[in-house]
Design a protein around this motif. Structure first.
Motif, PDB file in Angstrom:
ATOM      1  N   ARG A 150     -18.857   2.179 -43.927  1.00 50.53           N
ATOM      2  CA  ARG A 150     -17.534   2.807 -43.840  1.00 50.53           C
ATOM      3  C   ARG A 150     -17.653   4.292 -43.556  1.00 50.53           C
ATOM      4  NH1 ARG A 150     -14.107  -0.040 -48.761  1.00 50.53           N
ATOM      5  NH2 ARG A 150     -14.280  -2.163 -47.993  1.00 50.53           N
ATOM      6  N   LEU A 161      -0.840  -3.456 -54.575  1.00 46.63           N
ATOM      7  CA  LEU A 161      -0.011  -2.399 -53.986  1.00 46.63           C
ATOM      8  C   LEU A 161      -0.470  -2.015 -52.581  1.00 46.63           C
ATOM      9  CD1 LEU A 161       0.677   0.003 -57.005  1.00 46.63           C
ATOM     10  CD2 LEU A 161       2.094  -1.852 -56.118  1.00 46.63           C
ATOM     11  N   GLU A 197     -14.566  -7.704 -43.800  1.00 47.25           N
ATOM     12  CA  GLU A 197     -14.123  -6.427 -44.364  1.00 47.25           C
ATOM     13  C   GLU A 197     -12.743  -6.588 -45.015  1.00 47.25           C
ATOM     14  OE1 GLU A 197     -15.565  -3.135 -44.384  1.00 47.25           O
ATOM     15  OE2 GLU A 197     -13.805  -2.859 -45.652  1.00 47.25           O
ATOM     16  N   HIS A 234       1.180  -4.933 -44.389  1.00 41.43           N
ATOM     17  CA  HIS A 234       1.998  -5.039 -43.174  1.00 41.43           C
ATOM     18  C   HIS A 234       1.178  -5.113 -41.893  1.00 41.43           C
ATOM     19  CE1 HIS A 234       5.700  -4.698 -40.969  1.00 41.43           C
ATOM     20  NE2 HIS A 234       5.184  -3.735 -40.238  1.00 41.43           N
ATOM     21  N   TRP A 284     -10.478  -4.181 -45.595  1.00 41.69           N
ATOM     22  CA  TRP A 284      -9.458  -3.324 -44.983  1.00 41.69           C
ATOM     23  C   TRP A 284      -8.401  -2.892 -45.999  1.00 41.69           C
ATOM     24  CZ3 TRP A 284     -11.370  -1.360 -40.886  1.00 41.69           C
ATOM     25  CH2 TRP A 284     -12.172  -2.126 -40.040  1.00 41.69           C
ATOM     26  N   ARG A 285      -8.858  -2.395 -47.097  1.00 40.32           N
ATOM     27  CA  ARG A 285      -7.937  -1.964 -48.155  1.00 40.32           C
ATOM     28  C   ARG A 285      -8.391  -0.606 -48.654  1.00 40.32           C
ATOM     29  NH1 ARG A 285      -8.053  -3.183 -53.706  1.00 40.32           N
ATOM     30  NH2 ARG A 285      -9.399  -4.999 -53.579  1.00 40.32           N
ATOM     31  N   ALA A 286      -7.510   0.394 -48.592  1.00 39.85           N
ATOM     32  CA  ALA A 286      -7.896   1.767 -48.909  1.00 39.85           C
ATOM     33  C   ALA A 286      -7.604   2.165 -50.346  1.00 39.85           C
ATOM     34  CB  ALA A 286      -7.204   2.745 -47.953  1.00 39.85           C
ATOM     35  N   ILE A 287      -6.884   1.318 -51.084  1.00 42.57           N
ATOM     36  CA  ILE A 287      -6.630   1.641 -52.494  1.00 42.57           C
ATOM     37  C   ILE A 287      -7.222   0.555 -53.384  1.00 42.57           C
ATOM     38  CG2 ILE A 287      -4.571   3.055 -52.107  1.00 42.57           C
ATOM     39  CD1 ILE A 287      -2.856   0.651 -52.838  1.00 42.57           C
ATOM     40  N   SER A 288      -7.486   0.932 -54.625  1.00 38.58           N
ATOM     41  CA  SER A 288      -8.149  -0.017 -55.513  1.00 38.58           C
ATOM     42  C   SER A 288      -7.152  -0.994 -56.127  1.00 38.58           C
ATOM     43  CB  SER A 288      -8.902   0.740 -56.613  1.00 38.58           C
ATOM     44  OG  SER A 288      -7.998   1.279 -57.539  1.00 38.58           O
ATOM     45  N   THR A 289      -5.863  -0.601 -56.186  1.00 44.93           N
ATOM     46  CA  THR A 289      -4.849  -1.480 -56.772  1.00 44.93           C
ATOM     47  C   THR A 289      -4.418  -2.499 -55.718  1.00 44.93           C
ATOM     48  OG1 THR A 289      -4.102   0.494 -57.941  1.00 44.93           O
ATOM     49  CG2 THR A 289      -2.731  -1.468 -58.156  1.00 44.93           C
ATOM     50  N   GLU A 337      -0.734  -2.050 -48.716  1.00 49.17           N
ATOM     51  CA  GLU A 337       0.215  -2.398 -47.672  1.00 49.17           C
ATOM     52  C   GLU A 337      -0.387  -3.469 -46.777  1.00 49.17           C
ATOM     53  OE1 GLU A 337       3.193  -0.232 -45.860  1.00 49.17           O
ATOM     54  OE2 GLU A 337       3.818  -0.702 -47.886  1.00 49.17           O
TER      55      GLU A 337
END
Lengths: 321, 344
Positions: free
Chosen positions: B108, B336, B326, B340, B328-333, B338
């Motif tokens: 990354r 929550l 991958e 979309h 493709w998730r930028a937050i750990s929660t 997105e």
């Protein structure tokens, strides 16, 4: 007992400090002075050594928060005005927002941004920054419109493991009142139907929810039933609730206090157009501030941002289509 | 009494020998690793750039060796030696350069943008001055947690001293009296910009006074001097005497990256004492002091090369990151995040 939006923010911070030893508050004038808006009033005294004044260094303030988060703390940062967060922008969007993605180490920081226009505040004390931060992956962006949400969402922001941009509207600080603090609340990520209706969906957030509600009341006297959706959080955006509302009404008007180019209202129109095209009886519309810096004089300011009157006018146009 | 003095001198001499040999080995490892990575890059087997540490190893290793486990280190892009001395593995370096899915950054992020925050090694963002306040934050948090005795080192070049982030962070550290050691490698060029276009003070160490912190100047080509000065600065910070600004004068003996032939470097600088190769200077000292002989150094060199070759060969066989696997998730929660755009 009457609790203001500002009281709710102060009480949420007091509770976070009380309940979680990892929480501390750092920002300009937040200590003995209690903050420019008094959102941290008496907290330095109640929680010695945990509510600390920072130098006028937004970059270093956010950088310090990121380092503290890496070390397991849960800092709450008060940006004196959302407008000043631009000088901490690099740390927010490149440091805090990328940390989890790059390293798998979460970055639980809460950045409180007093946003939005108030009469006489001018170009540099009035901005709405939600669209800018929502654009960056890695950030959660909250825009509470009620006293209850200001309290519950701030507590949730501190508890979340991700960086949260908490947009608190200055116009609501003292004007908005509730009888008591909420016991239960909708979770972050869920929008709220602030008023039910069948003729048109108004989507709003932050202070604009109240302009939309006022416009809806005005239109109800004319026989229109307007549904008002309070987004609560703009990232994540609760598309389902919005599309479900449009399915009921067939008409969409998005209202935002931020500037018109791109942004939250454009995002909603885009999503509803692609996911709910067949539900629409008329082209979706949006109403934003004008595409100029926020003006100083009350006459200019009132004409710069959407108001109940301009929202109602836009809704009438859309209802005629 | 005399016996005690002699024994103390002998043990000091042994300590000096040991630290110089340890330092030299990390410097050599860094140099050889750089050479190998540059070769892999030139062979077209690597994406992105390669940023070498050539000429900065003596300063870098002194930082790494002066820090303890539990300390915090935010290196700059030419800190290969310091990273190794601080405990970073060769594999972490190679895997990040080659984008291996098994590396700490999992493809990354790449090359010098690597670290393990939980182990005190902070992964830089490109806006290097911005790392200093992050180190402050770790130290600040430790103070709030009543953890004492650790220090944080942040390394930047002469270019970063011109950033607002440098100013804000050093001032912040001074206000909070944090145990920060801010190391500036004044390598005469920020990419191609000479120091004459970067700052106007006589010496960057002079800035310390304006911030109310202790300043140290050192010859960055001299390992012995670097070990002493950086070691003293770290000891002072650990001792509670507030932030320390160490400015080392040296010359970058390579381009900004391997893509850069550094044709802009003034030949006079190369001929000056600043242009000395710190690895050679250290080697000469070791031989002169008879801490090791040439055959021992040659044996270590062979060992180091073998270690590097094995690491690179191993990583080249490792899986590349898979875009379909991958997250493709930028937050750990997770709930929550997105979804979309991720749906297609």
């Amino acid at each position: 007992m009457s609790i203001t939006y500002l009281d709710a923010i102060r009480e949420a911070q007091a509770r976070a400090l009380r309940d979680d030893p990892r929480v501390f508050i750092y920002g300009q004038d937040v200590g003995a002075f209690g903050g420019a808006f008094k959102a941290t009033k008496n907290l330095a005294r109640e929680f010695p050594g945990r509510v600390l004044d920072a130098p006028i260094s937004e970059d270093a303030i956010v950088g310090l928060a990121v380092g503290a988060a890496i070390e397991g703390m849960r800092p709450i940062i008060e940006m004196q005005f959302a407008d000043f967060s631009t000088t901490g922008f690099n740390q927010i969007v490149n440091q805090a927002a990328t940390l989890y993605w790059r390293t798998n180490v979460p970055c639980p920081i809460t950045l409180r941004l007093p946003v939005g226009g108030t009469s006489g505040s001018g170009p540099f004390h009035s901005q709405c920054m939600e669209a800018v931060y929502a654009h960056y992956p890695g950030l959660i962006v909250l825009t509470p419109a009620t006293v209850e949400d200001a309290y519950s969402m701030l507590l949730e922001a501190v508890a979340l493991d991700d960086p949260v941009i908490f947009c608190e509207h200055k116009l609501l600080y003292r004007h908005l009142k509730a009888e008591q603090l909420p016991g239960e609340a909708l979770p972050v990520g869920r929008a709220r139907i602030a008023r039910e209706g069948r003729d048109l969906t108004m989507v709003a957030y932050s202070a604009m929810v109240h302009e939309a509600l006022e416009a809806a009341r005005e239109l109800s006297a004319e026989g229109w039933e307007i549904e008002v959706v309070d987004l609560r959080s703009v990232k994540p955006l609760d598309t389902d609730t919005v599309v479900a509302s449009v399915a009921r009404t067939g008409r969409l008007l998005c209202v935002g206090e931020a500037w018109p180019w791109g942004g939250v209202t454009a995002e909603i129109v885009s999503r509803v157009s692609s996911e709910g095209y067949g539900l629409l009886d008329a082209p979706p519309q949006r109403l934003n501030a004008r595409d100029t810096p926020v003006p100083y004089h009350p006459n200019l300011w009132a004409a710069h941002r959407p108001t109940a009157r301009s929202v109602a006018a836009a809704a009438r146009n859309l209802l005629r289509q | 009494m005399l016996q005690t003095v002699i024994e103390a001198k002998q043990s000091n001499a042994a300590a000096a020998r040991d630290i110089h040999l340890a330092a030299w080995r990390f410097m050599l490892l860094a140099r050889m690793l750089d050479d190998k990575l540059a070769a892999v890059w030139r062979a077209g087997k690597m994406h992105g750039g390669v940023f070498l540490s050539r000429g900065q190893e003596a300063l870098s290793v002194s930082v790494g060796l002066s820090l303890n486990k539990g300390d915090v280190f935010a290196p700059l892009i030419r800190d290969a030696a310091g990273r190794l001395a601080f405990g970073e593995s060769i594999l972490d370096a190679v895997r990040t350069y080659l984008g291996s899915a098994l590396g700490p950054m999992r493809g990354r992020d790449g090359n010098v943008h690597r670290g393990r925050p939980r182990e005190g090694l902070l992964p830089m963002i490109s806006h290097l001055g911005a790392m200093i306040s992050v180190v402050n934050g770790v130290l600040f948090a430790r103070r709030l947690k009543n953890v004492s005795g650790t220090v944080g080192a942040a390394c930047v070049g002469d270019g970063a001293t011109s950033t607002g982030a440098f100013h804000e962070a050093l001032n912040q550290a001074a206000v909070e009296k944090l145990p920060l050691v801010l190391v500036v490698a004044d390598n005469q060029y920020a990419y191609s910009t000479p120091t004459s276009r970067q700052f106007a003070c006589a010496h960057l160490a002079d800035k310390a006074q304006g911030y109310g912190v202790q300043g140290h100047a050192v010859d960055g080509t001299d390992l012995t001097a670097c070990l002493k000065t950086v070691g003293q600065a770290v000891a002072r910070a650990r001792d509670g005497r507030g932030p320390q600004l160490v400015v080392a004068s040296l010359l970058r003996l390579c381009g900004h990256g391997e893509h850069d032939d550094a044709g802009y470097v003034d030949p006079k600088l190369k001929q000056s004492p600043l242009g000395r190769d710190c690895l050679k200077v250290a080697e000469e000292k070791i031989l002169r002091e008879k801490w090791a002989d040439a055959s021992q150094l040659a044996a270590w060199r062979e060992e180091v090369v073998r270690e590097i070759e094995e690491s690179v060969a191993q990583v080249q066989r490792e899986p590349a990151p898979d875009p379909f696997a991958e997250e493709w998730r930028a937050i750990s929660t997770g709930h929550l995040s997105e979804g979309h755009e991720a749906e297609h």
